[in-house]
Each structure stands twice: as C-alpha cells, then as structure tokens.
Write a protein that holds these residues in place. Structure first.
Motif, PDB file in Angstrom:
ATOM      1  N   GLY A   1     -57.804   1.669 -65.110  1.00 53.21           N
ATOM      2  CA  GLY A   1     -59.247   1.057 -65.046  1.00 53.21           C
ATOM      3  C   GLY A   1     -60.248   2.187 -64.592  1.00 53.21           C
ATOM      4  O   GLY A   1     -61.354   2.027 -64.361  1.00 53.21           O
ATOM      5  N   ASN A   2     -59.749   3.550 -64.688  1.00 49.12           N
ATOM      6  CA  ASN A   2     -60.710   4.833 -64.340  1.00 49.12           C
ATOM      7  C   ASN A   2     -61.391   5.303 -65.484  1.00 49.12           C
ATOM      8  O   ASN A   2     -60.873   6.220 -66.335  1.00 49.12           O
ATOM      9  N   TYR A   3     -62.422   4.543 -65.755  1.00 47.44           N
ATOM     10  CA  TYR A   3     -62.947   4.754 -67.219  1.00 47.44           C
ATOM     11  C   TYR A   3     -63.753   6.268 -67.136  1.00 47.44           C
ATOM     12  O   TYR A   3     -63.741   6.780 -68.487  1.00 47.44           O
ATOM     13  N   GLN A   4     -64.281   6.580 -66.222  1.00 44.46           N
ATOM     14  CA  GLN A   4     -64.753   8.057 -66.308  1.00 44.46           C
ATOM     15  C   GLN A   4     -63.712   8.952 -66.646  1.00 44.46           C
ATOM     16  O   GLN A   4     -63.824  10.131 -67.459  1.00 44.46           O
ATOM     17  N   ILE A   5     -62.644   9.031 -65.926  1.00 43.68           N
ATOM     18  CA  ILE A   5     -61.681  10.018 -66.140  1.00 43.68           C
ATOM     19  C   ILE A   5     -61.270   9.897 -67.567  1.00 43.68           C
ATOM     20  O   ILE A   5     -60.894  10.945 -68.230  1.00 43.68           O
ATOM     21  N   ALA A   6     -60.801   8.652 -67.899  1.00 47.16           N
ATOM     22  CA  ALA A   6     -60.310   8.501 -69.168  1.00 47.16           C
ATOM     23  C   ALA A   6     -61.072   8.981 -70.431  1.00 47.16           C
ATOM     24  O   ALA A   6     -60.769   9.383 -71.294  1.00 47.16           O
ATOM     25  N   SER A   7     -62.454   8.661 -69.925  1.00 48.77           N
ATOM     26  CA  SER A   7     -63.443   9.172 -71.250  1.00 48.77           C
ATOM     27  C   SER A   7     -63.647  10.661 -71.127  1.00 48.77           C
ATOM     28  O   SER A   7     -63.899  11.276 -72.332  1.00 48.77           O
ATOM     29  N   ILE A   8     -63.399  11.265 -69.958  1.00 42.87           N
ATOM     30  CA  ILE A   8     -63.563  12.860 -70.089  1.00 42.87           C
ATOM     31  C   ILE A   8     -62.511  13.450 -70.889  1.00 42.87           C
ATOM     32  O   ILE A   8     -62.449  14.233 -71.733  1.00 42.87           O
ATOM     33  N   THR A   9     -61.216  12.676 -70.316  1.00 46.19           N
ATOM     34  CA  THR A   9     -59.716  13.132 -71.302  1.00 46.19           C
ATOM     35  C   THR A   9     -60.033  12.841 -72.712  1.00 46.19           C
ATOM     36  O   THR A   9     -59.824  13.679 -73.482  1.00 46.19           O
ATOM     37  N   ALA A  10     -60.897  11.691 -72.994  1.00 45.85           N
ATOM     38  CA  ALA A  10     -60.804  11.713 -74.757  1.00 45.85           C
ATOM     39  C   ALA A  10     -61.721  12.448 -75.275  1.00 45.85           C
ATOM     40  O   ALA A  10     -61.761  12.968 -76.310  1.00 45.85           O
ATOM     41  N   LEU A  11     -62.782  12.910 -74.591  1.00 49.76           N
ATOM     42  CA  LEU A  11     -63.732  13.754 -75.171  1.00 49.76           C
ATOM     43  C   LEU A  11     -63.023  15.137 -75.033  1.00 49.76           C
ATOM     44  O   LEU A  11     -63.293  15.962 -76.189  1.00 49.76           O
ATOM     45  N   LEU A  12     -62.424  15.465 -74.224  1.00 44.94           N
ATOM     46  CA  LEU A  12     -61.474  16.868 -74.146  1.00 44.94           C
ATOM     47  C   LEU A  12     -60.657  16.874 -75.650  1.00 44.94           C
ATOM     48  O   LEU A  12     -60.460  17.982 -76.238  1.00 44.94           O
ATOM     49  N   LEU A  13     -60.098  15.555 -76.056  1.00 45.02           N
ATOM     50  CA  LEU A  13     -59.356  15.558 -77.381  1.00 45.02           C
ATOM     51  C   LEU A  13     -60.027  15.167 -78.703  1.00 45.02           C
ATOM     52  O   LEU A  13     -59.701  15.850 -79.666  1.00 45.02           O
ATOM     53  N   LEU A  14     -61.393  14.960 -78.628  1.00 45.89           N
ATOM     54  CA  LEU A  14     -62.314  14.668 -79.245  1.00 45.89           C
ATOM     55  C   LEU A  14     -62.937  15.953 -79.863  1.00 45.89           C
ATOM     56  O   LEU A  14     -63.114  16.514 -81.261  1.00 45.89           O
ATOM     57  N   ILE A  15     -63.282  16.827 -79.047  1.00 43.39           N
ATOM     58  CA  ILE A  15     -64.059  17.983 -79.407  1.00 43.39           C
ATOM     59  C   ILE A  15     -63.304  19.096 -80.259  1.00 43.39           C
ATOM     60  O   ILE A  15     -63.986  19.180 -81.454  1.00 43.39           O
ATOM     61  N   PRO A  16     -62.017  19.220 -80.196  1.00 40.87           N
ATOM     62  CA  PRO A  16     -61.211  20.239 -81.018  1.00 40.87           C
ATOM     63  C   PRO A  16     -61.005  19.631 -82.504  1.00 40.87           C
ATOM     64  O   PRO A  16     -60.996  20.372 -83.480  1.00 40.87           O
ATOM     65  N   SER A  17     -60.930  18.303 -82.280  1.00 41.01           N
ATOM     66  CA  SER A  17     -60.858  17.304 -83.531  1.00 41.01           C
ATOM     67  C   SER A  17     -62.034  17.621 -84.415  1.00 41.01           C
ATOM     68  O   SER A  17     -61.836  17.966 -85.504  1.00 41.01           O
ATOM     69  N   LEU A  18     -63.230  17.461 -83.877  1.00 38.53           N
ATOM     70  CA  LEU A  18     -64.402  17.502 -84.669  1.00 38.53           C
ATOM     71  C   LEU A  18     -64.564  19.201 -85.291  1.00 38.53           C
ATOM     72  O   LEU A  18     -65.105  19.491 -86.133  1.00 38.53           O
ATOM     73  N   VAL A  19     -64.262  19.891 -84.259  1.00 37.12           N
ATOM     74  CA  VAL A  19     -64.565  21.421 -84.835  1.00 37.12           C
ATOM     75  C   VAL A  19     -63.521  21.653 -85.849  1.00 37.12           C
ATOM     76  O   VAL A  19     -63.926  22.339 -86.732  1.00 37.12           O
ATOM     77  N   PHE A  20     -62.288  21.311 -85.754  1.00 36.33           N
ATOM     78  CA  PHE A  20     -61.470  22.015 -86.463  1.00 36.33           C
ATOM     79  C   PHE A  20     -61.262  21.144 -87.862  1.00 36.33           C
ATOM     80  O   PHE A  20     -61.018  21.681 -89.007  1.00 36.33           O
TER      81      PHE A  20
END
Length: 278
Positions: A241-260
């Motif tokens: 239920g820690n949505y803040q930490i989960a969202s930051i982790t998801a963002l870390l996974l999303l950024i390289p996907s978009l760039v690549f």
C-alpha cells in the motif's frame, strides 16, 4: 442555392471533427491519464478519498527511495547489471545465429526461428517454477548469473529475430565485392556486414535491455530474495500500500523505456522490419 450548399458542406465538415475529437480525447485520457496519476503520486505527501488531487506535495518519498536503506539503489544497480549482461550474452549468441539464418541455406530454417518463440509460448509461471527448482539444485538460484540466464531465454527471441532481419537486409554483393578484393571471410564480415547491420543490432539490444529491465516472474522465482530488482521492489511496495514508493519505482522503470523506444524508432527502419521472419 450554391451558397446554401457550400454552407451545408462546411457545416458537415466542421461537425465531422466532433466525433473524431471525442475519440482522440478519450485515447489521450486513457494513455496519459494513468501517467499523470503516476507522476502525481511521486510527489504526493497527503492524498486520500474523496480529493481528486493531493492535499500536500513534497519529495520526502524520493528521499526514502534513495536512502541507503531504501533498497532502490541496490535494486536499480542489480537491474542494470542484469540487463547489461543479458544484452551482452544475447548478442554473443544472436549475431552468429542471425547471420547463419540470414545467409546460409539451413534446413528447417523456419522451425529454428519458431524454436526461439518457445519460451513465449507457455505460461511463464509454470516454466519458472521448474527452472527455479533446477537452478536451486545446481546452485544458480538467488544469483546474478541465474537471473541473467532466465532473462536471456526471453531476450533471444528479440535478438535472434531482429539480427536475422538485419543481416537479411544487407546486399550479399557487398560481401562478395570485399572477398573479390582479397578480404577474408572474417574481414568482410567485421568491416562490411557488421557495421551495416549495427542499427538493427542496436535496436535488438535495446529490446533485450527493456525486456530484462521489466522482467518480473523470472526475477522473482530465480532471484528473490537474494537478488532484488526494480520490478520486485515495485511489487512489494505496491502490495504494502505504499503508493508513493511504488510510483517512484514505476517511474524509474518507465523513463528508460520511453527513451529507448524513441531510439528504436530511429534505428529500426522499414527495410529491416519487412524481413523479420523471412
């Protein structure tokens, strides 16, 4: 009469954009709405129902994520190491395999290409449970090499198919011309063929990297809890239920996907894509 007809056509043309605008608006909402919600959660200090926007904003969750005991830095390091090693091993195997499938008249060539799709043909859960049991017996469970081997089994699908297409798109006469001028087979390959295939191989490397970075099931059954990865951290924080930490982790996974993916769009040309599977 002509003026009335012209006005009617102009009105119909203007009204035609209404349903199209609604459709595009809905598409934008379903695509960018979740992303906007994700970004808001990364900076939300206090947010609960029935409020549609956070009550307080801040970056305390980012500090927790990147704290020495936060686990994110260790997970990020493991994910990057595994992804890079997966790319290296996949390309080492895919370059000679792709060249052979593109240049040589191999029997059952189509069957060989389809064989690389086998890891994708079965449910991952049942496959990785048995892989984890075998790796545990030989000492690979809970190790970086074990996780890399599991990721390679999926990465080879992209690596071999795209490498085969990249080599197929190169005119064989260029190699023959190099051979005629005195270059050996290896010299012609490294000086002519490999540089021309580099954009396609770069695209396959990016696909393999992203596949490895986002892989959860294999990382969970083979790596956890000794090898923590970003997808595992995302799962544990979201489950708690820690949505803040989960969202930051998801963002870390999303950024390289978009760039690549933007890089892939630049390197992977239509002439290469047209030869995938041929």
């Amino acid at each position: 009469m002509m003026t009335t007809a012209s006005s009617s056509r102009s009105l119909l043309a203007a009204l035609w954009w209404v349903p199209r605008g609604i459709v595009f608006g809905l598409m934008a909402f379903f695509i960018f709405g979740p992303l906007a919600n994700l970004v808001l959660w990364t900076v939300a200090e206090k947010w609960y129902f029935p409020y549609s926007l956070p009550l307080e904003y801040g970056f305390s969750s980012w500090a927790k994520v990147f704290a020495p005991r936060g686990g994110a830095l260790d997970s990020l390091r493991n994910s990057l190491v595994v992804a890079v090693l997966t790319v290296i091993v996949s390309l080492i195997l895919a370059i000679p395999a792709g060249y052979a499938l593109a240049r040589l008249k191999l029997p059952l060539r189509s069957a060989i290409l389809l064989a690389f799709l086998i890891p994708q043909a079965f449910p991952n859960l049942t496959v990785y449970v048995n892989v984890a049991r075998i790796f545990y017996e030989i000492g690979l469970n809970g190790t970086i090499p074990g996780v890399v081997l599991v990721h390679v089994s999926h990465g080879l699908v992209y690596a071999v198919w795209i490498a085969t297409a990249a080599f197929s798109a190169i005119d064989t006469e260029l190699e023959q011309a190099a051979r005629v001028t005195g270059a050996g087979a290896l010299r012609a390959f490294f000086d002519i063929t490999l540089p021309l295939a580099a954009p396609g191989l770069m695209a396959s490397a990016i696909f393999v990297f992203l596949e490895s970075l986002d892989e959860f099931t294999g990382s969970y059954f083979v790596g956890a809890p000794d090898v923590n990865m970003l997808p595992l951290l995302l799962y544990t924080t979201a489950s708690g239920g820690n949505y803040q930490i989960a969202s930051i982790t998801a963002l870390l996974l999303l950024i390289p996907s978009l760039v690549f993916m933007l890089i892939v769009e630049r390197f992977l040309k239509a002439d290469v894509l047209s030869r995938v599977g041929h």
